[in-house]
Design a protein around this motif. Structure first.
Motif, short mmCIF file in Angstrom:
data_model
loop_
_atom_site.label_atom_id
_atom_site.label_comp_id
_atom_site.label_asym_id
_atom_site.label_seq_id
_atom_site.Cartn_x
_atom_site.Cartn_y
_atom_site.Cartn_z
N ALA A 156 0.83 -1.20 0.00
CA ALA A 156 0.00 0.00 0.00
C ALA A 156 0.87 1.25 0.00
CB ALA A 156 -0.93 0.00 1.21
N ARG A 157 1.95 1.24 0.78
CA ARG A 157 2.83 2.41 0.82
C ARG A 157 3.58 2.60 -0.49
NH1 ARG A 157 4.52 5.92 4.62
NH2 ARG A 157 2.26 5.89 4.96
N GLU A 158 4.01 1.51 -1.10
CA GLU A 158 4.71 1.62 -2.39
C GLU A 158 3.77 2.15 -3.46
OE1 GLU A 158 7.84 -2.07 -1.53
OE2 GLU A 158 6.06 -2.38 -2.79
N ARG A 159 2.52 1.79 -3.38
CA ARG A 159 1.53 2.30 -4.33
C ARG A 159 1.36 3.81 -4.15
NH1 ARG A 159 -2.45 -0.75 -7.06
NH2 ARG A 159 -4.20 0.48 -7.85
N GLU A 160 1.36 4.26 -2.90
CA GLU A 160 1.29 5.69 -2.63
C GLU A 160 2.49 6.41 -3.23
OE1 GLU A 160 -0.61 6.88 1.49
OE2 GLU A 160 0.75 5.17 1.78
N VAL A 161 3.66 5.80 -3.07
CA VAL A 161 4.88 6.40 -3.61
C VAL A 161 4.81 6.49 -5.12
CG1 VAL A 161 7.36 6.02 -3.93
CG2 VAL A 161 6.35 5.70 -1.67
N LEU A 162 4.28 5.46 -5.78
CA LEU A 162 4.15 5.49 -7.24
C LEU A 162 3.23 6.62 -7.68
CD1 LEU A 162 4.64 4.36 -10.04
CD2 LEU A 162 2.83 2.66 -9.62
N VAL A 163 2.14 6.82 -6.96
CA VAL A 163 1.23 7.92 -7.28
C VAL A 163 1.95 9.26 -7.18
CG1 VAL A 163 -0.82 9.19 -6.51
CG2 VAL A 163 -0.88 6.70 -6.65
N LEU A 164 2.73 9.44 -6.11
CA LEU A 164 3.45 10.70 -5.92
C LEU A 164 4.56 10.87 -6.96
CD1 LEU A 164 3.58 10.74 -2.02
CD2 LEU A 164 2.06 12.02 -3.53
N LEU A 165 5.19 9.77 -7.34
CA LEU A 165 6.16 9.83 -8.43
C LEU A 165 5.48 10.28 -9.71
CD1 LEU A 165 8.23 6.55 -7.92
CD2 LEU A 165 9.09 8.89 -7.69
N GLY A 166 4.28 9.74 -9.95
CA GLY A 166 3.53 10.09 -11.14
C GLY A 166 3.17 11.55 -11.20
N ARG A 167 3.06 12.18 -10.05
CA ARG A 167 2.77 13.61 -10.01
C ARG A 167 4.02 14.46 -10.13
NH1 ARG A 167 -1.30 12.95 -4.86
NH2 ARG A 167 -3.01 11.96 -6.01
N GLY A 168 5.19 13.78 -10.26
CA GLY A 168 6.43 14.50 -10.47
C GLY A 168 7.10 15.01 -9.22
N LEU A 169 6.71 14.51 -8.04
CA LEU A 169 7.29 14.99 -6.79
C LEU A 169 8.70 14.43 -6.59
CD1 LEU A 169 4.31 15.74 -6.29
CD2 LEU A 169 4.65 15.07 -3.90
N PRO A 170 9.64 15.26 -6.13
CA PRO A 170 10.98 14.78 -5.77
C PRO A 170 10.90 14.04 -4.43
CG PRO A 170 10.80 17.10 -5.24
CD PRO A 170 9.53 16.73 -5.97
N ASN A 171 11.99 13.36 -4.08
CA ASN A 171 11.99 12.57 -2.84
C ASN A 171 11.67 13.40 -1.61
OD1 ASN A 171 12.65 10.36 -4.34
ND2 ASN A 171 14.64 10.01 -3.41
N SER A 172 12.17 14.63 -1.55
CA SER A 172 11.95 15.47 -0.38
C SER A 172 10.47 15.75 -0.17
CB SER A 172 12.72 16.79 -0.51
OG SER A 172 12.31 17.50 -1.68
#
Length: 222
Positions: A156-172
């Motif tokens: 579930a957390r990795e899926r959240e990370v993928l969504v945020l990656l898809g929005r172009g967010l940097p790691n910070s």
């Protein structure tokens, strides 16, 4: 650690200019230059550089075809350079495996930064490029009938990370959004890329939208 670079452009003056800028950096070395796509592919195979900077329009094998060949059998990160600010070039280059896309009128500092960012495996998608990619996905109606292989393996957390990656967010910003450490985010990103068989964050952006995990034009995820 020195970053090795192969530079390919059919215009010798342009190629030499970029080479001078990069070689002037203490942590970057241009190990080979090429004047066409086929020569670029051979140079990458011979030198195995960290990064290849490729012009998108070259005689014979063009930059997109060269990118596809390089990404198929090497770990070299490819950054596309062009004078043409066109959506189809962006889309094709990223799908061929490119880690970034820059216009040739890029500032000196931004060119150097792009090489370092590509070597680090980070995204080179500026917000305007991300928006164009999303718009193109919408226009083409590119949505596969089934989720990409490995999507069901994400936590579930990795899926959240993928969504945020898809929005172009940097790691910070991902760390701030999820209230976790930067190290934890790096671990999650690495797991996402590994489970989905993706080369880098750029492909994660494409995957997030093409899989329908994010609805273009909406902040909501599915």
């Amino acid at each position: 650690m020195t970053i090795s670079v192969v530079l390919a452009d059919d215009q010798e003056l342009v190629r030499s200019g970029f080479a001078m800028i990069l070689d002037a950096q203490p942590d970057i070395t241009v190990v080979a230059e090429a004047g066409d796509g086929a020569a670029a592919v051979e140079a990458v195979r011979a030198h195995r550089p960290d990064v290849a900077l490729l012009d998108i329009q070259m005689p014979g094998l063009d930059g997109i075809a060269a990118t596809r060949a390089i990404c198929a059998d090497t770990g070299t990160k490819v950054v596309i350079l062009t004078t043409f600010d066109r959506d189809d070039y962006v889309y094709s280059a990223l799908h061929a495996g490119a880690s970034g896309f820059l216009l040739k009128d890029v500032r000196r500092d931004d060119l150097v930064h792009a090489v370092r960012v590509a070597r680090a495996g980070e995204s080179l998608l500026a917000p305007i490029v991300t928006r164009r990619l999303i718009d193109d996905v919408v226009r083409r109606g590119v949505h596969p009938p089934a989720p990409p292989a490995g999507l069901g393996e994400l936590t579930a957390r990795e899926r959240e990370v993928l969504v945020l990656l898809g929005r172009g967010l940097p790691n910070s910003e991902i760390a701030a959004a999820l209230v976790v450490s930067g190290h934890t985010v790096k671990t999650h990103v690495s797991n996402v890329l590994s489970k989905l068989g993706l080369r880098d964050r750029v492909q994660a952006v494409i995957c997030a939208y093409e899989s329908g995990l994010i609805r273009p034009g909406s902040a909501q995820s599915k």
